[in-house]
Design a protein around this motif. Structure first.
Motif, mmCIF file in Angstrom:
data_model
loop_
_atom_site.group_PDB
_atom_site.id
_atom_site.type_symbol
_atom_site.label_atom_id
_atom_site.label_comp_id
_atom_site.label_asym_id
_atom_site.label_seq_id
_atom_site.Cartn_x
_atom_site.Cartn_y
_atom_site.Cartn_z
ATOM 1 N N GLU A 116 0.837 -1.207 0.000
ATOM 2 C CA GLU A 116 0.000 0.000 0.000
ATOM 3 C C GLU A 116 0.869 1.253 0.000
ATOM 4 O O GLU A 116 0.570 2.223 -0.689
ATOM 5 N N ARG A 117 1.952 1.212 0.791
ATOM 6 C CA ARG A 117 2.842 2.367 0.844
ATOM 7 C C ARG A 117 3.482 2.597 -0.523
ATOM 8 O O ARG A 117 3.566 3.737 -0.997
ATOM 9 N N LYS A 119 2.286 1.641 -3.416
ATOM 10 C CA LYS A 119 1.244 2.121 -4.343
ATOM 11 C C LYS A 119 0.964 3.606 -4.120
ATOM 12 O O LYS A 119 0.851 4.371 -5.078
ATOM 13 N N GLU A 120 0.884 3.995 -2.848
ATOM 14 C CA GLU A 120 0.611 5.398 -2.553
ATOM 15 C C GLU A 120 1.779 6.268 -3.003
ATOM 16 O O GLU A 120 1.579 7.352 -3.573
ATOM 17 N N ARG A 123 1.517 6.576 -6.651
ATOM 18 C CA ARG A 123 0.439 7.524 -7.007
ATOM 19 C C ARG A 123 0.917 8.967 -6.845
ATOM 20 O O ARG A 123 0.663 9.808 -7.704
ATOM 21 N N GLN A 124 1.594 9.205 -5.712
ATOM 22 C CA GLN A 124 2.095 10.554 -5.484
ATOM 23 C C GLN A 124 3.141 10.936 -6.524
ATOM 24 O O GLN A 124 3.148 12.069 -7.031
#
Length: 177
Positions: A116-117, A119-120, A123-124
């Protein structure tokens, strides 16, 4: 026949009419002395040897019984210790299995969190790159617009005018999004 019996019993030839009391008393006295001597010199030491033998055998039996009881107790203790060791080994295995399950869950949770980290972060990063690309595109569009406009107008704009036009265009493009 009487004389033969008297001879055998007393050890001497007896007269048919009387008993040899003197011989009998001598034999009885000798027999009693023999019994006393046997009692003093043979019977006492023999009884002492027999008593010592009996005590020795009794001690050996007691020792053997004690050793048997000790062996049974030690065997019982060894069985209990073995049982306890098996239970401890089983508990260690169960604890290891439980720890492995917990670690497995921790690893899965950590992997999901890391995923998740990542992926985030992606995304950022994508958003940042997108913003940079939009900004670069806006800069290029503004620059091209100014060139086109200057060619259309056929005149050169001053640097201040050009910057003013660019900023206005960037605001329009930014608001249009």
């Amino acid at each position: 026949m009487q004389s033969l019996t008297g001879f055998l019993i007393l050890g001497a030839e007896a007269e048919a009419t009387g008993v040899a009391w003197g011989d009998m008393a001598t034999l009885l006295f000798t027999f009693i002395i023999l019994l006393v001597l046997l009692r003093i010199f043979a019977w006492g030491p023999l009884m002492n040897v027999m008593k010592e033998r009996q005590d020795h055998i009794s001690n050996e039996i007691d020792t053997a019984e004690k050793n048997r009881q000790d062996a049974e107790r030690m065997s019982s203790e060894a069985q209990e210790e073995l049982k306890k060791t098996r239970q401890e080994a089983h508990q260690i295995i169960e604890d290891a299995k439980q720890t492995a399950k917990e670690q497995e869950q921790d690893i899965i949770t950590a992997a999901r969190t890391e995923g998740e980290r990542i992926k985030e972060s992606a995304r950022q990063e994508i958003e940042t790159e997108k913003e940079k690309a939009i900004q670069a595109l806006q800069d290029q569009v503004a620059s091209l617009s100014v060139r086109i406009a200057s060619k259309v107008i056929e005149k050169e704009l001053s640097e201040q005018d050009q910057e003013k036009l660019i900023n206005e265009y960037v605001k329009e493009v930014g608001e249009g999004r």
